[in-house]
Design a protein around this motif. Structure first.
Motif, mmCIF file in Angstrom:
data_model
loop_
_atom_site.group_PDB
_atom_site.id
_atom_site.type_symbol
_atom_site.label_atom_id
_atom_site.label_comp_id
_atom_site.label_asym_id
_atom_site.label_seq_id
_atom_site.Cartn_x
_atom_site.Cartn_y
_atom_site.Cartn_z
ATOM 1 N N GLN A 1 -13.792 22.240 13.177
ATOM 2 C CA GLN A 1 -14.021 22.329 14.899
ATOM 3 C C GLN A 1 -13.883 24.175 14.650
ATOM 4 O OE1 GLN A 1 -10.361 21.170 16.880
ATOM 5 N NE2 GLN A 1 -10.178 23.010 18.034
ATOM 6 N N ASP A 2 -13.974 24.721 13.633
ATOM 7 C CA ASP A 2 -13.800 26.652 13.703
ATOM 8 C C ASP A 2 -15.103 26.710 13.086
ATOM 9 O OD1 ASP A 2 -10.653 25.950 13.746
ATOM 10 O OD2 ASP A 2 -10.224 26.064 12.231
ATOM 11 N N LEU A 3 -15.649 25.769 12.750
ATOM 12 C CA LEU A 3 -16.931 26.804 12.248
ATOM 13 C C LEU A 3 -17.761 27.177 12.835
ATOM 14 C CD1 LEU A 3 -18.356 23.023 10.006
ATOM 15 C CD2 LEU A 3 -18.354 26.120 9.395
ATOM 16 N N GLY A 4 -17.955 26.793 14.073
ATOM 17 C CA GLY A 4 -18.745 27.689 15.414
ATOM 18 C C GLY A 4 -18.300 29.075 15.306
ATOM 19 N N GLU A 5 -16.655 28.853 15.727
ATOM 20 C CA GLU A 5 -16.038 30.015 15.626
ATOM 21 C C GLU A 5 -16.358 31.591 14.536
ATOM 22 O OE1 GLU A 5 -11.938 30.233 17.836
ATOM 23 O OE2 GLU A 5 -12.535 28.457 17.147
ATOM 24 N N TRP A 6 -15.905 30.745 13.270
ATOM 25 C CA TRP A 6 -16.531 31.040 12.193
ATOM 26 C C TRP A 6 -17.805 31.787 12.022
ATOM 27 C CZ3 TRP A 6 -13.717 34.200 8.524
ATOM 28 C CH2 TRP A 6 -12.919 33.397 7.563
ATOM 29 N N LEU A 7 -19.162 31.030 12.112
ATOM 30 C CA LEU A 7 -20.201 31.469 12.761
ATOM 31 C C LEU A 7 -20.642 32.479 13.017
ATOM 32 C CD1 LEU A 7 -22.805 30.850 11.422
ATOM 33 C CD2 LEU A 7 -23.311 28.669 12.866
ATOM 34 N N ARG A 8 -20.134 32.389 14.639
ATOM 35 C CA ARG A 8 -21.019 33.344 15.660
ATOM 36 C C ARG A 8 -19.986 34.423 15.263
ATOM 37 N NH1 ARG A 8 -19.941 27.972 19.309
ATOM 38 N NH2 ARG A 8 -21.969 28.209 19.397
ATOM 39 N N TYR A 9 -18.531 34.993 14.416
ATOM 40 C CA TYR A 9 -17.955 35.540 13.885
ATOM 41 C C TYR A 9 -18.753 36.441 12.518
ATOM 42 C CZ TYR A 9 -14.662 38.896 11.900
ATOM 43 O OH TYR A 9 -13.743 39.364 11.261
ATOM 44 N N GLY A 10 -19.068 36.049 11.825
ATOM 45 C CA GLY A 10 -19.831 36.508 10.836
ATOM 46 C C GLY A 10 -21.142 36.600 11.039
ATOM 47 N N VAL A 11 -22.064 35.639 12.339
ATOM 48 C CA VAL A 11 -23.321 37.007 13.154
ATOM 49 C C VAL A 11 -22.804 37.855 13.315
ATOM 50 C CG1 VAL A 11 -24.971 35.912 14.336
ATOM 51 C CG2 VAL A 11 -24.464 34.797 13.212
ATOM 52 N N ARG A 12 -22.177 38.327 14.155
ATOM 53 C CA ARG A 12 -21.788 39.790 14.810
ATOM 54 C C ARG A 12 -21.305 40.445 13.760
ATOM 55 N NH1 ARG A 12 -18.251 35.995 18.605
ATOM 56 N NH2 ARG A 12 -16.760 37.022 16.614
ATOM 57 N N GLN A 13 -20.618 40.287 12.686
ATOM 58 C CA GLN A 13 -19.904 41.134 11.713
ATOM 59 C C GLN A 13 -21.810 42.144 10.967
ATOM 60 O OE1 GLN A 13 -17.337 41.709 13.565
ATOM 61 N NE2 GLN A 13 -16.628 42.272 10.981
ATOM 62 N N ARG A 14 -22.113 40.658 10.923
ATOM 63 C CA ARG A 14 -23.673 41.419 9.617
ATOM 64 C C ARG A 14 -23.968 41.852 10.756
ATOM 65 N NH1 ARG A 14 -24.087 40.733 5.308
ATOM 66 N NH2 ARG A 14 -22.231 39.111 3.770
ATOM 67 N N SER A 15 -24.528 41.693 12.292
ATOM 68 C CA SER A 15 -25.452 41.854 12.619
ATOM 69 C C SER A 15 -25.199 43.722 13.241
ATOM 70 C CB SER A 15 -25.491 41.287 14.356
ATOM 71 O OG SER A 15 -26.066 39.649 13.527
ATOM 72 N N ARG A 16 -24.234 43.941 13.211
ATOM 73 C CA ARG A 16 -23.913 45.293 13.820
ATOM 74 C C ARG A 16 -24.275 45.686 12.231
ATOM 75 N NH1 ARG A 16 -18.301 43.279 15.326
ATOM 76 N NH2 ARG A 16 -17.980 42.819 17.123
ATOM 77 N N LYS A 17 -24.488 45.389 10.789
ATOM 78 C CA LYS A 17 -24.670 46.356 10.191
ATOM 79 C C LYS A 17 -25.807 46.504 10.070
ATOM 80 C CE LYS A 17 -20.787 45.003 7.208
ATOM 81 N NZ LYS A 17 -20.322 43.998 5.807
ATOM 82 N N LEU A 18 -27.009 45.571 10.318
ATOM 83 C CA LEU A 18 -28.191 45.859 10.370
ATOM 84 C C LEU A 18 -28.958 46.247 11.567
ATOM 85 C CD1 LEU A 18 -29.256 41.435 9.702
ATOM 86 C CD2 LEU A 18 -29.566 43.816 8.829
ATOM 87 N N GLY A 19 -27.796 46.806 12.654
ATOM 88 C CA GLY A 19 -28.148 47.792 13.615
ATOM 89 C C GLY A 19 -28.471 47.246 15.378
ATOM 90 N N TRP A 20 -28.802 45.425 15.179
ATOM 91 C CA TRP A 20 -29.004 44.896 16.224
ATOM 92 C C TRP A 20 -27.859 45.196 17.317
ATOM 93 C CZ3 TRP A 20 -30.468 40.736 12.760
ATOM 94 C CH2 TRP A 20 -30.999 39.909 12.347
#
Length: 304
Positions: free
Chosen positions: A225-244
């Motif tokens: 049940q937590d996978l969606g939240e983990w996935l979106r959290y991880g994508v947000r964190q890494r996207s910032r590092k990529l400058g998006w």
């Protein structure tokens, strides 16, 4: 104040009083004689933990239960030792940091040692008795202060306790049970560790279970049940590092596909999948000449 490898450490004297929550006892300060020097902090630097990497992500009953266990351990005024157990890749060391930095001891040092790299005689943690120094006698070189002494009233994290040498485990257990330790080769009085001890382990450690507050971390496969939240959290964190400015959207189809996968390496494996997916998006954006604020990627591709 000393800054070591990006971590700012405040060397507190006996009159300093860290801030604490109203329901927690004030964290003890180091007595002046025990305050590490700048040179000793440099020696300690590779083991220092500056902060927790993240909180507990998710809204499932498993995540809520884990979050509450962390909160209770952080609020423990008796500062009992903590053993955090679970499968590989569950960021158990991060949970220990969450407890420490969420407690009244947050201004104290925290040091992490890999149990599998500790010496069987414990000299790298407990030090060596003065009369066991190289050369012996009055001309012997004075041994360095033990790492455990440098930590003072802070926190010691032994990561991967189950990989620590078997000869060393009884001394670690004694430390957890009594707070007492002695340098290698010292048969004299016991020293007292005024700080808090944390352990992580992947295998069962019954003797330590009984001596510590035990926190069991559920694997990712039972927290689907937590996978969606983990996935979106991880994508947000890494996207910032990529400058998006805006992270790619995570389609529900991708989440549902991941929920059918068991993740044997848990969060570590999920992080790797997110990294690979975003690298794929980045290559596609570069190939298309897009990118930047107006060209942020819109959709995350399938991860598996």
């Amino acid at each position: 104040m000393v800054r070591v490898d990006g971590i700012t450490m405040v060397l507190m004297d006996s009159a300093a009083t860290p801030s604490a929550s109203s329901d927690s006892a004030a964290a003890p300060s180091l007595p002046p004689a025990a305050v590490p020097s700048a040179a000793e902090l440099l020696r300690l630097a590779p083991a220092l933990v500056g902060r927790a990497r993240r909180g507990v992500v998710g809204s499932s009953r498993y995540a809520n239960s884990l979050r509450e266990a962390v909160r209770r351990a952080a609020a423990d005024g008796e500062r009992r030792p903590v053993l955090i157990s679970g499968e590989p890749g569950l960021e158990k060391d991060n949970l220990a940091a969450l407890i420490h930095f969420g407690s009244a001891d947050r201004h104290q040092l925290m040091a992490r040692l890999d149990g599998g790299l500790l010496r069987p005689d414990g000299a790298d943690l407990f030090g060596v008795a003065a009369d066991a120094s190289v050369g012996g006698g009055d001309g012997a070189a004075r041994p360095e202060r033990p790492l455990l002494e440098l930590i003072g009233a802070g926190a010691l994290l032994i990561d991967k306790l189950d990989q620590a040498p078997a000869e060393l485990r009884p001394r670690l257990l004694h430390l957890a049970q009594t707070g007492q330790w002695r340098p290698q080769g010292d048969g004299g009085d016991w020293h007292h560790f005024p700080g808090r001890v944390f352990f992580t382990a992947e295998q069962a450690m019954p003797a330590f279970d009984r001596a510590c507050t035990l926190i069991r971390v559920p694997p990712l496969r039972v927290r689907r049940q937590d996978l969606g939240e983990w996935l979106r959290y991880g994508v947000r964190q890494r996207s910032r590092k990529l400058g998006w400015a805006h992270p790619p959207e995570v389609p529900e189809a991708v989440v549902k596909r991941l929920q059918s996968y068991d993740f044997p390496n848990n969060l570590r494996e999920l992080e790797t999948l997110i990294y690979r997916a975003l690298q794929q998006v980045r290559r596609q954006e570069q190939a298309n000449g897009a990118g930047g604020v107006d060209g942020d990627p819109a959709l995350l591709p399938a991860l598996i």
